[in-house]
Enzyme design. Structure first.
Site, mmCIF file in Angstrom:
data_model
loop_
_atom_site.group_PDB
_atom_site.id
_atom_site.type_symbol
_atom_site.label_atom_id
_atom_site.label_comp_id
_atom_site.label_asym_id
_atom_site.label_seq_id
_atom_site.Cartn_x
_atom_site.Cartn_y
_atom_site.Cartn_z
ATOM 1 N N CYS A 161 -20.318 -20.413 41.911
ATOM 2 C CA CYS A 161 -20.308 -22.007 41.562
ATOM 3 C C CYS A 161 -21.405 -22.689 41.752
ATOM 4 O O CYS A 161 -22.091 -22.255 42.742
ATOM 5 C CB CYS A 161 -19.320 -22.862 42.419
ATOM 6 S SG CYS A 161 -19.385 -24.444 42.352
ATOM 7 N N HIS A 216 -3.767 -30.894 28.697
ATOM 8 C CA HIS A 216 -3.717 -29.614 29.201
ATOM 9 C C HIS A 216 -5.150 -29.032 29.541
ATOM 10 O O HIS A 216 -5.205 -27.635 29.612
ATOM 11 C CB HIS A 216 -2.968 -28.742 28.391
ATOM 12 C CG HIS A 216 -1.533 -29.093 27.981
ATOM 13 N ND1 HIS A 216 -0.937 -28.761 26.971
ATOM 14 C CD2 HIS A 216 -0.661 -29.814 28.820
ATOM 15 C CE1 HIS A 216 0.495 -29.130 27.435
ATOM 16 N NE2 HIS A 216 0.463 -29.711 28.539
HETATM 17 C C1 BV8 Z 1 4.528 -29.477 34.496
HETATM 18 C C2 BV8 Z 1 -2.216 -23.898 28.566
HETATM 19 C C3 BV8 Z 1 5.212 -30.975 36.413
HETATM 20 C C4 BV8 Z 1 -3.592 -24.427 27.853
HETATM 21 C C5 BV8 Z 1 -0.205 -24.700 28.304
HETATM 22 C C6 BV8 Z 1 10.850 -30.549 32.269
HETATM 23 C C7 BV8 Z 1 10.090 -31.482 32.711
HETATM 24 C C8 BV8 Z 1 8.855 -31.087 33.268
HETATM 25 C C9 BV8 Z 1 8.377 -29.928 33.247
HETATM 26 C C10 BV8 Z 1 9.047 -28.709 32.836
HETATM 27 C C11 BV8 Z 1 10.595 -29.100 32.220
HETATM 28 N N1 BV8 Z 1 10.869 -28.135 31.607
HETATM 29 C C12 BV8 Z 1 10.265 -27.195 31.883
HETATM 30 C C13 BV8 Z 1 9.017 -27.561 32.591
HETATM 31 C C14 BV8 Z 1 8.151 -26.941 32.970
HETATM 32 C C15 BV8 Z 1 6.921 -26.195 31.917
HETATM 33 C C16 BV8 Z 1 7.605 -26.404 30.521
HETATM 34 O O1 BV8 Z 1 7.646 -27.204 29.661
HETATM 35 N N2 BV8 Z 1 7.910 -25.295 30.154
HETATM 36 C C17 BV8 Z 1 8.264 -24.759 28.907
HETATM 37 C C18 BV8 Z 1 8.221 -23.315 28.419
HETATM 38 C C19 BV8 Z 1 10.118 -24.878 28.842
HETATM 39 N N3 BV8 Z 1 5.902 -27.345 31.868
HETATM 40 C C20 BV8 Z 1 4.946 -27.271 32.750
HETATM 41 O O2 BV8 Z 1 4.730 -26.382 33.467
HETATM 42 C C21 BV8 Z 1 3.843 -28.424 32.748
HETATM 43 N N4 BV8 Z 1 3.680 -28.946 34.059
HETATM 44 O O3 BV8 Z 1 5.540 -29.983 34.072
HETATM 45 O O4 BV8 Z 1 4.113 -30.091 35.821
HETATM 46 C C22 BV8 Z 1 5.295 -32.353 35.938
HETATM 47 C C23 BV8 Z 1 6.622 -32.808 35.711
HETATM 48 C C24 BV8 Z 1 6.884 -34.137 35.032
HETATM 49 C C25 BV8 Z 1 5.728 -34.723 34.766
HETATM 50 C C26 BV8 Z 1 4.519 -34.443 35.074
HETATM 51 C C27 BV8 Z 1 4.303 -33.248 35.552
HETATM 52 C C28 BV8 Z 1 2.435 -27.747 32.152
HETATM 53 C C29 BV8 Z 1 2.734 -27.574 30.915
HETATM 54 C C30 BV8 Z 1 1.105 -26.909 30.099
HETATM 55 C C31 BV8 Z 1 1.279 -25.614 30.243
HETATM 56 N N5 BV8 Z 1 -0.079 -25.021 29.508
HETATM 57 N N6 BV8 Z 1 -1.248 -24.039 27.882
HETATM 58 C C32 BV8 Z 1 -3.706 -23.324 26.853
HETATM 59 O O5 BV8 Z 1 -3.778 -21.985 27.089
HETATM 60 O O6 BV8 Z 1 -3.878 -23.768 25.769
HETATM 61 S S1 BV8 Z 1 1.129 -24.979 27.043
HETATM 62 C C33 BV8 Z 1 0.721 -24.480 25.698
HETATM 63 O O7 BV8 Z 1 1.940 -25.072 24.699
HETATM 64 C C34 BV8 Z 1 -0.396 -25.142 25.040
HETATM 65 O O8 BV8 Z 1 -1.150 -26.194 25.921
HETATM 66 C C35 BV8 Z 1 0.044 -25.956 23.776
HETATM 67 O O9 BV8 Z 1 -0.772 -27.003 23.462
HETATM 68 C C36 BV8 Z 1 1.478 -26.471 24.406
HETATM 69 C C37 BV8 Z 1 2.465 -26.849 23.257
HETATM 70 O O10 BV8 Z 1 2.211 -26.101 22.124
HETATM 71 P P1 BV8 Z 1 2.095 -26.628 20.696
HETATM 72 O O11 BV8 Z 1 0.746 -27.375 20.751
HETATM 73 O O12 BV8 Z 1 3.100 -27.507 20.421
HETATM 74 O O13 BV8 Z 1 2.020 -25.396 19.751
HETATM 75 P P2 BV8 Z 1 3.280 -24.501 19.216
HETATM 76 O O14 BV8 Z 1 2.568 -23.331 18.565
HETATM 77 O O15 BV8 Z 1 4.177 -24.565 19.895
HETATM 78 O O16 BV8 Z 1 3.581 -25.575 17.794
HETATM 79 C C38 BV8 Z 1 2.855 -25.729 16.855
HETATM 80 C C39 BV8 Z 1 3.468 -26.407 15.898
HETATM 81 O O17 BV8 Z 1 2.420 -26.765 14.866
HETATM 82 C C40 BV8 Z 1 4.526 -25.647 15.140
HETATM 83 O O18 BV8 Z 1 5.564 -26.759 15.409
HETATM 84 C C41 BV8 Z 1 4.180 -25.554 13.767
HETATM 85 O O19 BV8 Z 1 5.251 -25.804 12.901
HETATM 86 C C42 BV8 Z 1 3.032 -26.818 13.656
HETATM 87 N N7 BV8 Z 1 2.046 -26.171 12.451
HETATM 88 C C43 BV8 Z 1 1.681 -24.985 12.214
HETATM 89 N N8 BV8 Z 1 0.702 -25.009 11.298
HETATM 90 C C44 BV8 Z 1 0.762 -26.177 10.886
HETATM 91 C C45 BV8 Z 1 1.609 -27.117 11.808
HETATM 92 N N9 BV8 Z 1 1.511 -28.604 11.592
HETATM 93 C C46 BV8 Z 1 1.096 -29.098 10.656
HETATM 94 N N10 BV8 Z 1 0.099 -28.547 9.943
HETATM 95 C C47 BV8 Z 1 0.000 -27.192 10.006
HETATM 96 N N11 BV8 Z 1 -0.978 -26.500 9.081
#
Ligand code: BV8
Length: 247
Positions: free
Chosen positions: A142, A115
């Site tokens: 740039c 990402h």
């Molecule tokens: C794309 C920007 C086409 C960077 C981010 C199906 C197939 C393909 C795509 C989709 C699909 N369905 C929907 C989509 C579209 C979309 C998507 O997924 N939407 C979601 C909302 C449904 N996806 C996209 O648009 C992606 N592009 O699909 O292109 C394609 C298709 C197929 C193949 C290739 C390409 C682009 C996605 C990237 C978006 N950018 N952010 C930034 O600002 O950081 S996403 C954002 O969420 C971050 O990048 C982050 O990394 C990511 C995932 O979140 P997590 O890291 O999991 O964080 P979260 O808070 O959710 O969870 C944290 C976990 O840690 C929790 O479970 C918690 O319990 C745990 N935790 C907490 N503390 C601890 C811990 N664990 C251990 N120890 C601890 N102490």
């Protein structure tokens, strides 16, 4: 069932914001997470950047600035994965969704930021990819083509293609073990990696997270608790079982 991949197997590790939480960086979907304070539609899509680039710059400037805080350092989980890469007798690849630099600062080298990276910016005009450590504004030119207002965070927004996706799928199809660490499994295609591994290999898939995710049943083994506890002990066990004595 705790069957480990024999030490001749490759390991692919997906990490998310949870692995950096105990270093002091926010997650996205926890109760106190980033998306509880700001709408992703306003800061993490190409449309948002077109509509209000200053707001998007402000969002990423704050997160880039946090990385310069001396208190934000790699934690025991990052360090354990770097040790695994050094001491495991076959490939260990980290595919991180995180845009922080804590894996590389922990010593990991075989690393894909699918990402993007907070400490890099990209020119929309000439494509230059540049290291960038301070605030970015619409007024910055740039350094390569001198175009003004053309620099954007080198970050993959929703609707954009993740980086090195072909290399990632190739690694998933050749691994003997897949670890998913600190990710809620909400964002695709990363959330689909475990299904990809299961359909292409008989790899041992392990979820290490604070709590069970919606995809927990897809994993052969699940370990819950803080990453700084679960990851070092899992790596110790893995290396001991493979007969890799501490280097
Ligand atoms: C794309 C920007 C086409 C960077 C981010 C199906 C197939 C393909 C795509 C989709 C699909 N369905 C929907 C989509 C579209 C979309 C998507 O997924 N939407 C979601 C909302 C449904 N996806 C996209 O648009 C992606 N592009 O699909 O292109 C394609 C298709 C197929 C193949 C290739 C390409 C682009 C996605 C990237 C978006 N950018 N952010 C930034 O600002 O950081 S996403 C954002 O969420 C971050 O990048 C982050 O990394 C990511 C995932 O979140 P997590 O890291 O999991 O964080 P979260 O808070 O959710 O969870 C944290 C976990 O840690 C929790 O479970 C918690 O319990 C745990 N935790 C907490 N503390 C601890 C811990 N664990 C251990 N120890 C601890 N102490």
């Amino acid at each position: 069932m705790n069957t480990f991949a024999p030490s001749s197997q490759k390991i692919v590790i997906l990490t998310g914001a949870g692995i950096s939480k105990e270093s002091g960086l926010d997650t996205f979907r926890c109760a106190d997470g980033i998306w509880a304070r700001v709408r992703l539609e306003d800061v993490a899509t190409p449309e948002a950047f077109c509509r209000n680039p200053a707001l998007v710059h402000q969002f990423y400037n704050a997160r880039r600035g946090a990385l310069t805080d001396p208190a934000i350092v790699p934690n025991a989980a990052h360090l354990a994965l770097a040790r695994l890469e050094r001491e495991w007798p076959d490939d260990v690849l980290i595919v991180t969704q995180n845009i922080d630099d804590l894996h590389e600062r922990a010593g990991s080298r075989n690393l894909i930021h699918m990402h993007g990276e907070l400490k890099k910016v990209r020119c929309q005009r000439c494509g230059a990819l540049l290291d960038w450590f301070e605030d970015l504004t619409t007024g910055d030119a740039c350094p390569s083509c001198r175009g003004e207002g053309q620099l954007r965070p080198h970050v993959v927004w929703f609707g954009e293609m993740p980086l090195e996706i072909e290399r990632i799928y190739a690694a998933l199809e050749q691994c003997g073990m897949f670890l998913s660490i600190g990710t809620s499994g909400n964002v695709y295609p990363a959330a689909g990696f475990v299904r990809h591994v299961r359909s292409f290999t008989d790899a041992h898939a392990v979820e290490l997270n604070l709590e069970p995710t919606a995809g927990a049943s897809l994993f052969a083994e699940t370990i819950y608790g803080p990453a700084t506890v679960s990851v070092p002990s899992f790596v110790d066990r893995l290396l001991a079982d493979a007969g890799c004595v501490r280097g």
